[in-house]
Design an enzyme around this catalytic site. Structure first.
Site, PDB file in Angstrom:
ATOM      1  N   TYR A 210     -19.298 -34.503  -4.978  1.00  0.00           N
ATOM      2  CA  TYR A 210     -19.320 -34.372  -3.516  1.00  0.00           C
ATOM      3  C   TYR A 210     -20.727 -34.046  -3.022  1.00  0.00           C
ATOM      4  CZ  TYR A 210     -18.709 -32.421   1.095  1.00  0.00           C
ATOM      5  OH  TYR A 210     -18.850 -32.150   2.433  1.00  0.00           O
ATOM      6  N   ARG A 257     -23.034 -19.991   0.986  1.00  0.00           N
ATOM      7  CA  ARG A 257     -23.329 -19.109   2.117  1.00  0.00           C
ATOM      8  C   ARG A 257     -22.302 -19.233   3.226  1.00  0.00           C
ATOM      9  NH1 ARG A 257     -27.980 -21.543   5.097  1.00  0.00           N
ATOM     10  NH2 ARG A 257     -26.260 -22.864   5.760  1.00  0.00           N
ATOM     11  N   ARG A 267     -12.147 -25.647   6.772  1.00  0.00           N
ATOM     12  CA  ARG A 267     -12.792 -26.496   5.782  1.00  0.00           C
ATOM     13  C   ARG A 267     -12.877 -25.762   4.447  1.00  0.00           C
ATOM     14  NH1 ARG A 267     -16.514 -26.769  10.238  1.00  0.00           N
ATOM     15  NH2 ARG A 267     -17.923 -25.467   9.030  1.00  0.00           N
ATOM     16  N   PHE A 327     -43.011 -30.393   2.366  1.00  0.00           N
ATOM     17  CA  PHE A 327     -41.737 -30.921   2.852  1.00  0.00           C
ATOM     18  C   PHE A 327     -40.614 -30.609   1.855  1.00  0.00           C
ATOM     19  CE2 PHE A 327     -38.565 -34.273   3.093  1.00  0.00           C
ATOM     20  CZ  PHE A 327     -38.382 -34.465   4.452  1.00  0.00           C
TER      21      PHE A 327
END
Length: 456
Positions: A210, A257, A267, A327
């Site tokens: 997932y 978290r 969910r 980044f």
């Protein structure tokens, strides 16, 4: 359960310095399956205590040289619109994208918006499954259909669907090498989202799968873009295992978290294989009488996530370009700080655990070279190590993975950096860009309100 918003979760959520903004959640979640059957995460990184003092091995920063920002007034109308959408859907990520060098900046901007549009389809619970599933499978083909757009969405970010012709036009204006990467990742992600629409995460293998669909693919796509730009070596885009780990580390951190937030919104993303050892139902972990078992479950999942850190360090050690390094590195140090704040912390099941804004800014300013990142990783795994309960069922595994991270993080460890990066100039640029975007959005909003008032 849906897999969407999490895709953007990698983009959107990991860099947020403030509490979740609500509906949009996220690179991206990086969001997770919105109102949809399931989803999660939101922007914002967790924390609780002040960060420990940095190890003496952390490199000193030097005065920042000047760096160019993305000149919005020099862009064509279509690209300006795309950057406006980027700012509207992910303010933090907009600033980071603008710090990227050259044409890579535009490619990543379009990549983000395409995935945001795909995510918005997956996240929209007003779209029936018999319509949504084919759309997810075929979404990549819409990139080559100049007139395609979707006007029926009820989602907050629906503008990326309603004005998809502008996004797809700028996509087709990119170099072919960028188009191929974006289209391929969009296709694979759409298929993965469709697979998990009504499927729960049971095993740890399915958890990895997932997270691969919603975040690992983002890491792989970005890595291929880095190499396609020639700012990075081909190996960066070719080594999909390391790129996948970059995404999985971020996504698992978000999922861990956001336990309580996801529970409140119906969910579930914690793998049943793990939580079923501690409770009959995942929601039971939030009950006060189950708090001890809940924390043990939390610690086991954090230990699982920490196994990706060696791959993260190896990946970052290969990067040559400063803007690409910043980044990639900033979300990773945010994630390790978040896990340190969450580890053995009952507050995960009672409220929000976030790192402070000042701590987040410090991490942004420091994470500009591999030695600094290694020092940060060392610092936070040491913080976790000090909190390991002797009675915790996962304590031995946690100690083992921390030992492997320590070995890579210490000076002279098995992984050596190939490049030494100049200090914080791009971090400063990101902060300046963020302030500029905030100012621009404020002025734009005020102007729009003024015009609307005049029309009325």
């Amino acid at each position: 359960m849906a897999a969407s918003t999490k895709a953007v979760s990698l983009f959107k959520r990991t860099l947020a310095l403030s509490p979740p903004r609500g509906p949009p959640r996220a690179l991206g979640r990086l969001r997770g399956g919105g109102r949809r059957v399931q989803q999660q995460q939101r922007g914002g990184v967790a924390a609780a205590a002040a960060p420990p003092a940095p190890p003496p091995s952390a490199p000193r920063l030097q005065p920042p040289p000047r760096t160019p920002l993305c000149p919005q007034d020099s862009l064509g109308r279509g690209l300006r619109t795309c950057y406006r959408y980027l700012n509207q859907t992910s303010r933090s990520f907009a600033a980071v994208i603008q710090a990227l060098d050259g044409e890579l900046r535009h490619a990543v901007c379009i990549f983000y918006l395409v995935l945001r549009a795909l995510d918005t389809i997956e996240d929209d619970m007003s779209i029936s499954l018999d319509v949504k599933v084919p759309m997810l499978h075929e979404f990549h083909s819409y990139l080559y259909q100049p007139e395609w757009k979707y006007m029926e969405s009820k989602e907050k970010d629906r503008q990326v669907l309603e004005d998809f012709p502008t996004i797809s036009m700028e996509f087709r204006n990119l170099s072919k090498v960028y188009q191929e990467v974006i289209s391929d990742i969009c296709h694979k992600m759409g298929v993965g989202m469709a697979e998990f629409l009504e499927k729960k995460v049971d095993s740890q293998h399915e958890w990895d799968k997932y997270c691969h669909y919603v975040a690992g693919l983002v890491g792989i796509g970005l890595s291929r873009l880095f190499s396609a730009s020639e700012l990075e070596d081909p190996i960066v885009g070719q080594d999909t295992e390391l790129a996948n780990s970059m995404g999985l580390f971020l996504q698992k951190t978000n999922i861990i978290r956001d336990y309580l937030e996801d529970q409140l919104e119906g969910r579930e993303f914690w793998p049943r294989e793990v939580w079923s050892r501690y409770a009959k139902k995942l929601s039971d972990l939030a009950k006060p009488e189950n708090i001890d078992m809940a924390v043990q479950c939390l610690n086991e999942l954090i230990t699982n996530a920490l196994h990706h850190v060696p791959d993260v360090l190896t990946y970052l050690s290969r990067l040559k370009n400063q803007s690409v390094f910043n980044f990639c590195a900033i979300p990773q140090v945010m994630a390790i700080a978040t896990l340190a704040a969450c580890y053995n912390n009952k507050q995960v099941f009672r409220g929000v655990v976030k790192i402070r804004k000042g701590q987040a800014v410090t991490l942004m300013m420091d994470a500009t070279n591999i030695q600094a990142v290694k020092a940060i990783m060392y610092q936070y795994v040491e913080e976790i190590y000090q909190k390991i309960p002797s009675t915790d069922p996962s304590s031995n595994k946690t100690q083992q993975v921390i030992a492997s991270i320590r070995a890579m993080s210490l000076p002279g460890g098995p992984m050596a950096s190939r490049h030494h990066y100049s200090p914080i100039y791009l971090s400063c640029a990101m902060l300046l860009a963020a302030l500029s975007w905030q100012y621009l959005s404020t002025i734009t909003k005020a102007t729009e309100e003024y015009v609307q008032a005049g029309e009325n």
